[in-house]
Design a protein around this motif. Structure first.
Motif, PDB file in Angstrom:
ATOM      1  N   ARG A 131       0.959  -1.442   0.454  1.00  0.00           N
ATOM      2  CA  ARG A 131      -0.158  -0.025  -0.061  1.00  0.00           C
ATOM      3  C   ARG A 131       0.549   1.434  -0.283  1.00  0.00           C
ATOM      4  O   ARG A 131       0.609   2.110  -0.450  1.00  0.00           O
ATOM      5  CB  ARG A 131      -1.218  -0.118   1.128  1.00  0.00           C
ATOM      6  CG  ARG A 131      -2.076  -1.144   0.648  1.00  0.00           C
ATOM      7  CD  ARG A 131      -2.438  -1.494   2.568  1.00  0.00           C
ATOM      8  NE  ARG A 131      -3.232  -0.208   2.776  1.00  0.00           N
ATOM      9  CZ  ARG A 131      -2.894   0.063   4.706  1.00  0.00           C
ATOM     10  NH1 ARG A 131      -3.543  -1.231   4.997  1.00  0.00           N
ATOM     11  NH2 ARG A 131      -2.744   1.169   5.200  1.00  0.00           N
ATOM     12  N   GLU A 132       1.905   0.990   0.249  1.00  0.00           N
ATOM     13  CA  GLU A 132       2.640   2.736   0.571  1.00  0.00           C
ATOM     14  C   GLU A 132       4.380   2.276   0.884  1.00  0.00           C
ATOM     15  O   GLU A 132       4.945   1.186   0.651  1.00  0.00           O
ATOM     16  CB  GLU A 132       2.985   3.882   1.786  1.00  0.00           C
ATOM     17  CG  GLU A 132       3.336   4.171   2.207  1.00  0.00           C
ATOM     18  CD  GLU A 132       3.012   4.873   3.653  1.00  0.00           C
ATOM     19  OE1 GLU A 132       3.582   5.579   3.591  1.00  0.00           O
ATOM     20  OE2 GLU A 132       1.903   4.743   4.020  1.00  0.00           O
ATOM     21  N   TRP A 167       8.038   3.859   0.454  1.00  0.00           N
ATOM     22  CA  TRP A 167       9.321   4.625   0.214  1.00  0.00           C
ATOM     23  C   TRP A 167      10.582   4.385  -0.091  1.00  0.00           C
ATOM     24  O   TRP A 167      11.032   3.338   0.110  1.00  0.00           O
ATOM     25  CB  TRP A 167       9.830   4.693   1.902  1.00  0.00           C
ATOM     26  CG  TRP A 167       8.943   4.939   2.516  1.00  0.00           C
ATOM     27  CD1 TRP A 167       6.929   4.870   2.099  1.00  0.00           C
ATOM     28  CD2 TRP A 167       8.985   6.700   3.998  1.00  0.00           C
ATOM     29  NE1 TRP A 167       6.265   6.367   3.473  1.00  0.00           N
ATOM     30  CE2 TRP A 167       7.258   6.392   4.389  1.00  0.00           C
ATOM     31  CE3 TRP A 167      10.122   6.151   5.124  1.00  0.00           C
ATOM     32  CZ2 TRP A 167       7.121   6.926   5.424  1.00  0.00           C
ATOM     33  CZ3 TRP A 167       9.955   6.914   6.658  1.00  0.00           C
ATOM     34  CH2 TRP A 167       8.093   7.335   6.660  1.00  0.00           C
ATOM     35  N   VAL A 225       7.743   9.131  -1.563  1.00  0.00           N
ATOM     36  CA  VAL A 225       6.568   8.478  -0.731  1.00  0.00           C
ATOM     37  C   VAL A 225       5.959   7.544  -2.271  1.00  0.00           C
ATOM     38  O   VAL A 225       5.011   8.420  -2.350  1.00  0.00           O
ATOM     39  CB  VAL A 225       6.123   8.866   0.291  1.00  0.00           C
ATOM     40  CG1 VAL A 225       4.663   8.101   0.618  1.00  0.00           C
ATOM     41  CG2 VAL A 225       7.084   8.786   1.308  1.00  0.00           C
ATOM     42  N   LEU A 261       2.390   5.390  -2.974  1.00  0.00           N
ATOM     43  CA  LEU A 261       1.032   5.357  -2.502  1.00  0.00           C
ATOM     44  C   LEU A 261       0.763   4.087  -3.848  1.00  0.00           C
ATOM     45  O   LEU A 261       0.419   4.481  -5.033  1.00  0.00           O
ATOM     46  CB  LEU A 261       0.205   6.088  -2.679  1.00  0.00           C
ATOM     47  CG  LEU A 261       0.624   6.997  -1.009  1.00  0.00           C
ATOM     48  CD1 LEU A 261      -0.321   8.077  -0.420  1.00  0.00           C
ATOM     49  CD2 LEU A 261       0.690   6.435   0.417  1.00  0.00           C
ATOM     50  N   HIS A 311       3.584   9.974  -4.730  1.00  0.00           N
ATOM     51  CA  HIS A 311       2.825  11.091  -3.826  1.00  0.00           C
ATOM     52  C   HIS A 311       3.337  12.216  -3.553  1.00  0.00           C
ATOM     53  O   HIS A 311       3.355  13.154  -3.299  1.00  0.00           O
ATOM     54  CB  HIS A 311       2.033  10.271  -2.686  1.00  0.00           C
ATOM     55  CG  HIS A 311       1.707  11.118  -2.217  1.00  0.00           C
ATOM     56  ND1 HIS A 311       0.014  11.331  -2.551  1.00  0.00           N
ATOM     57  CD2 HIS A 311       1.986  11.257  -0.484  1.00  0.00           C
ATOM     58  CE1 HIS A 311      -0.307  11.959  -1.194  1.00  0.00           C
ATOM     59  NE2 HIS A 311       0.264  12.318  -0.290  1.00  0.00           N
ATOM     60  N   ASP A 312       4.741  12.082  -2.957  1.00  0.00           N
ATOM     61  CA  ASP A 312       5.864  13.530  -2.614  1.00  0.00           C
ATOM     62  C   ASP A 312       6.594  12.630  -2.068  1.00  0.00           C
ATOM     63  O   ASP A 312       7.026  11.551  -2.222  1.00  0.00           O
ATOM     64  CB  ASP A 312       4.626  13.391  -1.031  1.00  0.00           C
ATOM     65  CG  ASP A 312       5.004  15.303  -1.160  1.00  0.00           C
ATOM     66  OD1 ASP A 312       6.065  15.993  -1.616  1.00  0.00           O
ATOM     67  OD2 ASP A 312       3.746  16.233  -0.111  1.00  0.00           O
ATOM     68  N   PRO A 347       4.026  11.439   7.350  1.00  0.00           N
ATOM     69  CA  PRO A 347       3.451  11.264   7.769  1.00  0.00           C
ATOM     70  C   PRO A 347       3.154   9.643   7.188  1.00  0.00           C
ATOM     71  O   PRO A 347       4.153   9.706   5.846  1.00  0.00           O
ATOM     72  CB  PRO A 347       1.810  11.255   6.963  1.00  0.00           C
ATOM     73  CG  PRO A 347       2.965  12.651   5.544  1.00  0.00           C
ATOM     74  CD  PRO A 347       3.815  12.917   5.929  1.00  0.00           C
ATOM     75  N   HIS A 399       1.696   6.973   5.855  1.00  0.00           N
ATOM     76  CA  HIS A 399       0.470   6.698   5.573  1.00  0.00           C
ATOM     77  C   HIS A 399      -1.207   5.569   5.667  1.00  0.00           C
ATOM     78  O   HIS A 399      -1.871   5.772   6.169  1.00  0.00           O
ATOM     79  CB  HIS A 399       0.314   7.600   3.632  1.00  0.00           C
ATOM     80  CG  HIS A 399       0.342   8.325   3.422  1.00  0.00           C
ATOM     81  ND1 HIS A 399       1.709   9.278   3.055  1.00  0.00           N
ATOM     82  CD2 HIS A 399       0.165   9.547   2.816  1.00  0.00           C
ATOM     83  CE1 HIS A 399       1.836  10.043   2.950  1.00  0.00           C
ATOM     84  NE2 HIS A 399       0.645  10.996   2.650  1.00  0.00           N
ATOM     85  N   ILE A 400      -0.246   4.481   5.872  1.00  0.00           N
ATOM     86  CA  ILE A 400      -0.773   3.521   6.283  1.00  0.00           C
ATOM     87  C   ILE A 400      -1.431   3.694   7.886  1.00  0.00           C
ATOM     88  O   ILE A 400      -2.195   2.753   8.055  1.00  0.00           O
ATOM     89  CB  ILE A 400      -0.453   1.917   6.422  1.00  0.00           C
ATOM     90  CG1 ILE A 400       0.681   1.938   6.619  1.00  0.00           C
ATOM     91  CG2 ILE A 400       0.200   1.819   4.379  1.00  0.00           C
ATOM     92  CD1 ILE A 400       1.494   0.589   7.229  1.00  0.00           C
ATOM     93  N   GLU A 427      -2.702   5.974  11.409  1.00  0.00           N
ATOM     94  CA  GLU A 427      -3.665   7.198  11.486  1.00  0.00           C
ATOM     95  C   GLU A 427      -2.444   7.731  12.215  1.00  0.00           C
ATOM     96  O   GLU A 427      -1.624   7.801  13.239  1.00  0.00           O
ATOM     97  CB  GLU A 427      -4.686   6.800  11.829  1.00  0.00           C
ATOM     98  CG  GLU A 427      -5.994   6.645  11.178  1.00  0.00           C
ATOM     99  CD  GLU A 427      -6.965   6.319  11.719  1.00  0.00           C
ATOM    100  OE1 GLU A 427      -7.141   6.718  12.605  1.00  0.00           O
ATOM    101  OE2 GLU A 427      -7.670   5.289  11.737  1.00  0.00           O
ATOM    102  N   THR A 433       3.380  11.055  12.568  1.00  0.00           N
ATOM    103  CA  THR A 433       4.364  11.253  11.415  1.00  0.00           C
ATOM    104  C   THR A 433       6.012  11.467  12.397  1.00  0.00           C
ATOM    105  O   THR A 433       5.829  11.011  13.414  1.00  0.00           O
ATOM    106  CB  THR A 433       3.942  13.145  11.203  1.00  0.00           C
ATOM    107  OG1 THR A 433       4.573  13.848  12.665  1.00  0.00           O
ATOM    108  CG2 THR A 433       2.821  12.861  10.632  1.00  0.00           C
TER     109      THR A 433
END
Length: 186
Positions: free
Chosen positions: A131-132, A134, A145, A147, A156-157, A166, A168-169, A171, A174
């Motif tokens: 899912r994510e 890096w 990053v 996604l 993504h960024d 952050p 992302h997976i 909540e 950071t």
């Protein structure tokens, strides 16, 4: 190459996609290890007591296997050893390996591994359902990053040493990248 053949090797680690060896890297540099350690501490501390778990290399990940199936190690033709992973499904965690796509994969790149991480692994991680993803570039102190969007990991960024990143997976979590990237002497 199959996992059965790999098991006969002594003191060598490799990663394989579609039966082809994609990486047999030497031991990482101290800078790589420092980044990996600091990131492991930050993520591991946050996950203490939670369902998701963090694992640092070396740990074999069977990307395309399904823990619900009766799989046999000897037939596996896709495994990787990411620098750091987060797995939120406890059923994917076996005694000796991870079976199926992790939720987060972190790779710390070097000049010798950049192409493999940017192309081969990113495509495989997307197909597997990571899912994510890096990609950390220690030389430039940058984290890209990616996604998951429709079986493809898309950029993504991009974050630098001065940013907070952050996950992302997870909540409301950071990480201050000044903790991850060592300060450089001018």
């Amino acid at each position: 190459m199959s996992y059965k053949e790999y098991e006969t090797w002594e003191e060598k680690r490799c990663e394989v996609l579609d039966g082809k060896i994609i990486s047999m890297a030497p031991s990482p540099l101290p800078e790589h290890q420092e980044i990996s350690m600091q990131l492991s501490i930050e993520i591991g501390s946050h996950l203490r007591g939670k369902t998701c778990r963090a694992f640092a290399a070396p740990i074999d990940v069977y990307l395309f296997e399904d823990y619900r199936e009766k799989w046999i190690d000897k037939n596996v033709r896709n495994w990787v050893i990411p620098d750091l992973i987060v797995v939120c499904d406890p059923n994917k965690i076996t005694r000796s390996k991870i079976v199926g796509a992790p939720d987060l994969v972190v790779e710390i790149i070097s000049s010798s591994s950049a192409k493999i991480n940017r192309i081969d692994k990113r495509l495989a991680y997307g197909r597997a359902g990571v899912r994510e993803y890096w990609m950390i570039d220690p030389a430039n102190q940058v984290i890209e990053v990616y996604l998951l969007k429709e079986n493809s990991l898309e950029l993504h960024d991009v974050y630098t040493r001065e940013d907070k990143i952050p996950i992302h997976i997870l909540e409301n979590f950071t990480i201050d990248l000044t903790v991850i990237f060592p300060e450089r002497e001018e």
